[in-house]
Design a protein around this motif. Structure first.
Motif, PDB file in Angstrom:
ATOM      1  N   ARG A   1     -16.134 -13.406   7.867  1.00  0.00           N
ATOM      2  CA  ARG A   1     -15.679 -13.560   9.020  1.00  0.00           C
ATOM      3  C   ARG A   1     -16.276 -12.606  10.184  1.00  0.00           C
ATOM      4  N   GLY A   2     -16.611 -11.661   9.735  1.00  0.00           N
ATOM      5  CA  GLY A   2     -17.071 -10.267  10.446  1.00  0.00           C
ATOM      6  C   GLY A   2     -15.685  -9.644  10.817  1.00  0.00           C
ATOM      7  N   LYS A   3     -14.505  -9.658  10.381  1.00  0.00           N
ATOM      8  CA  LYS A   3     -13.400  -9.131  10.890  1.00  0.00           C
ATOM      9  C   LYS A   3     -13.040  -7.819  10.211  1.00  0.00           C
ATOM     10  N   ASP A   4     -12.483  -6.763  10.680  1.00  0.00           N
ATOM     11  CA  ASP A   4     -12.069  -5.835  10.206  1.00  0.00           C
ATOM     12  C   ASP A   4     -10.943  -5.166  11.029  1.00  0.00           C
ATOM     13  N   SER A   5      -9.945  -5.150  10.349  1.00  0.00           N
ATOM     14  CA  SER A   5      -8.401  -4.520  11.092  1.00  0.00           C
ATOM     15  C   SER A   5      -8.231  -3.133  10.719  1.00  0.00           C
ATOM     16  N   LEU A   6      -9.227  -2.451  10.016  1.00  0.00           N
ATOM     17  CA  LEU A   6      -9.027  -0.959   9.729  1.00  0.00           C
ATOM     18  C   LEU A   6      -9.711  -0.424  10.562  1.00  0.00           C
ATOM     19  N   THR A   7      -9.272  -0.243  11.845  1.00  0.00           N
ATOM     20  CA  THR A   7     -10.064   0.398  12.917  1.00  0.00           C
ATOM     21  C   THR A   7      -9.379   1.866  13.398  1.00  0.00           C
ATOM     22  N   SER A   8      -8.458   2.038  13.036  1.00  0.00           N
ATOM     23  CA  SER A   8      -7.610   3.112  13.558  1.00  0.00           C
ATOM     24  C   SER A   8      -6.519   3.856  12.637  1.00  0.00           C
ATOM     25  N   VAL A   9      -6.240   4.737  12.844  1.00  0.00           N
ATOM     26  CA  VAL A   9      -4.887   5.624  12.167  1.00  0.00           C
ATOM     27  C   VAL A   9      -3.905   4.744  12.061  1.00  0.00           C
ATOM     28  N   ASP A  10      -3.461   4.193  13.159  1.00  0.00           N
ATOM     29  CA  ASP A  10      -2.431   3.460  13.007  1.00  0.00           C
ATOM     30  C   ASP A  10      -2.406   2.303  11.893  1.00  0.00           C
ATOM     31  N   ALA A  11      -3.709   1.470  12.049  1.00  0.00           N
ATOM     32  CA  ALA A  11      -3.836   0.422  10.925  1.00  0.00           C
ATOM     33  C   ALA A  11      -3.848   1.360   9.596  1.00  0.00           C
ATOM     34  N   VAL A  12      -4.316   2.415   9.203  1.00  0.00           N
ATOM     35  CA  VAL A  12      -4.209   3.014   8.181  1.00  0.00           C
ATOM     36  C   VAL A  12      -2.835   3.078   7.628  1.00  0.00           C
ATOM     37  N   ARG A  13      -1.945   3.526   8.736  1.00  0.00           N
ATOM     38  CA  ARG A  13      -0.407   3.705   8.208  1.00  0.00           C
ATOM     39  C   ARG A  13       0.478   2.570   7.928  1.00  0.00           C
ATOM     40  N   ASP A  14      -0.033   1.413   8.592  1.00  0.00           N
ATOM     41  CA  ASP A  14       0.436   0.171   8.498  1.00  0.00           C
ATOM     42  C   ASP A  14       0.357  -0.216   6.791  1.00  0.00           C
ATOM     43  N   LEU A  15      -0.729   0.318   6.447  1.00  0.00           N
ATOM     44  CA  LEU A  15      -1.195  -0.303   4.981  1.00  0.00           C
ATOM     45  C   LEU A  15      -0.019   0.232   3.954  1.00  0.00           C
ATOM     46  N   PHE A  16       0.520   1.444   4.462  1.00  0.00           N
ATOM     47  CA  PHE A  16       1.559   2.046   3.452  1.00  0.00           C
ATOM     48  C   PHE A  16       2.922   1.256   3.442  1.00  0.00           C
ATOM     49  N   GLY A  17       3.005   0.315   4.237  1.00  0.00           N
ATOM     50  CA  GLY A  17       4.373  -0.515   4.299  1.00  0.00           C
ATOM     51  C   GLY A  17       5.550   0.361   4.567  1.00  0.00           C
ATOM     52  N   VAL A  18       6.548   0.345   3.650  1.00  0.00           N
ATOM     53  CA  VAL A  18       7.844   0.992   3.757  1.00  0.00           C
ATOM     54  C   VAL A  18       7.677   2.547   3.383  1.00  0.00           C
ATOM     55  N   ASN A  19       6.345   2.873   2.789  1.00  0.00           N
ATOM     56  CA  ASN A  19       6.228   4.336   2.448  1.00  0.00           C
ATOM     57  C   ASN A  19       5.910   4.929   3.569  1.00  0.00           C
ATOM     58  N   GLN A  20       6.675   5.337   4.542  1.00  0.00           N
ATOM     59  CA  GLN A  20       6.458   5.897   5.774  1.00  0.00           C
ATOM     60  C   GLN A  20       6.210   7.736   5.522  1.00  0.00           C
ATOM     61  N   SER A  21       6.639   8.178   4.661  1.00  0.00           N
ATOM     62  CA  SER A  21       6.380   9.569   4.518  1.00  0.00           C
ATOM     63  C   SER A  21       5.183   9.821   4.240  1.00  0.00           C
ATOM     64  N   ALA A  22       4.354   8.875   3.354  1.00  0.00           N
ATOM     65  CA  ALA A  22       2.958   9.182   2.834  1.00  0.00           C
ATOM     66  C   ALA A  22       2.159   8.794   4.058  1.00  0.00           C
ATOM     67  N   ALA A  23       2.449   7.777   4.769  1.00  0.00           N
ATOM     68  CA  ALA A  23       1.749   7.121   6.215  1.00  0.00           C
ATOM     69  C   ALA A  23       1.651   8.297   7.083  1.00  0.00           C
ATOM     70  N   ARG A  24       2.807   9.132   7.263  1.00  0.00           N
ATOM     71  CA  ARG A  24       2.556  10.090   8.288  1.00  0.00           C
ATOM     72  C   ARG A  24       1.541  11.094   8.189  1.00  0.00           C
ATOM     73  N   ARG A  25       1.211  11.291   6.795  1.00  0.00           N
ATOM     74  CA  ARG A  25       0.130  12.021   6.529  1.00  0.00           C
ATOM     75  C   ARG A  25      -1.315  11.781   7.007  1.00  0.00           C
ATOM     76  N   ALA A  26      -1.418  10.478   7.216  1.00  0.00           N
ATOM     77  CA  ALA A  26      -2.723   9.964   7.599  1.00  0.00           C
ATOM     78  C   ALA A  26      -3.421  10.494   9.013  1.00  0.00           C
ATOM     79  N   THR A  27      -4.722  10.663   9.001  1.00  0.00           N
ATOM     80  CA  THR A  27      -5.210  11.245  10.259  1.00  0.00           C
ATOM     81  C   THR A  27      -6.552  10.183  10.394  1.00  0.00           C
ATOM     82  N   ASP A  28      -7.170  10.528  11.574  1.00  0.00           N
ATOM     83  CA  ASP A  28      -8.228   9.736  11.906  1.00  0.00           C
ATOM     84  C   ASP A  28      -9.399   9.896  10.686  1.00  0.00           C
TER      85      ASP A  28
END
Length: 209
Positions: A21-48
């Motif tokens: 479909r030519g779709k990609d939601s993984l376009t920002s650091v916020d999208a990366v952090r969302d993939l961690f779900g409830v594991n927010q301590s690990a999500a906070r380490r994500a960078t661009d």
């Protein structure tokens, strides 16, 4: 160990892109952090920088699902093993804050966060979770949705290994499409049968004359 929870990391990452479909939601650091779900301590380490790294791991995980979906078990295992070697896990015994009725910790195995970066941590958990699912239930339990053009990844947990779609929505859409295709085929056959009958009648009428 929470097999379904950890293997879902892989599914979430793979399904962040829909190539057909030519779709990609993984376009920002916020999208990366969302993939961690409830594991927010690990999500906070994500960078661009993790956006590009996550996309690379995503492609390799999708290749595992593609190999499994095509029936190439050896390739699926080889691809997954390469991820396990590159992104090793750190297992720990954990009780978190959960207690039994007597107040004792409910001990269980837990995959600890990777200390280096967000991508390494996520990839390690995703690969190990997928490996546990594969070895416990079989390679054929890793699939790609048959409802074109979806092709989202899924883990088949059905009792009779019958799952073919990533969601009820895709299953319904595929069933409706199949029903309409059957109706079109029936209408076409009926039309051809009618034309054949008409031609037979005309030929017979000419013969009587």
């Amino acid at each position: 160990m929470e097999l379904a929870y950890y293997s879902d990391y892989a599914v979430r990452l793979v399904n962040s892109e829909e190539p057909a479909r030519g779709k990609d939601s993984l376009t920002s650091v916020d999208a990366v952090r969302d993939l961690f779900g409830v594991n927010q301590s690990a999500a906070r380490r994500a960078t661009d920088a993790d956006v590009t790294r996550f996309r690379s791991v995503r492609g390799r995980l999708r290749a595992v699902f593609e190999a499994a979906d095509s029936g190439d078990e050896t390739l699926a295992v080889d691809l997954l093993n390469s991820l396990l070697l590159e992104f090793p896990v750190s297992p720990q015994i954990s009780g978190h804050d959960h207690r039994d009725d007597d107040g004792r910790p409910l001990w269980h195995m837990h995959l600890a966060d990777h200390p280096s970066n967000a991508t390494a941590g996520f990839a390690a958990i995703a690969a190990m979770g997928l490996a546990f699912h594969l070895t416990e239930y079989g390679v054929d339990r890793l699939g790609l949705c048959e409802a074109a053009p979806c092709r989202n990844a899924y883990l088949d947990t059905s009792t009779n290994r019958s799952r073919r779609y990533c969601s009820d929505r895709c299953a319904t859409r595929a069933n409706v499409a199949a029903y309409r295709a059957r109706k079109r085929l029936e209408a076409d056959r009926s039309h051809r049968t009618g034309l054949a009958a008409e031609n037979t009648q005309r030929t017979s009428a000419k013969g009587v004359r």
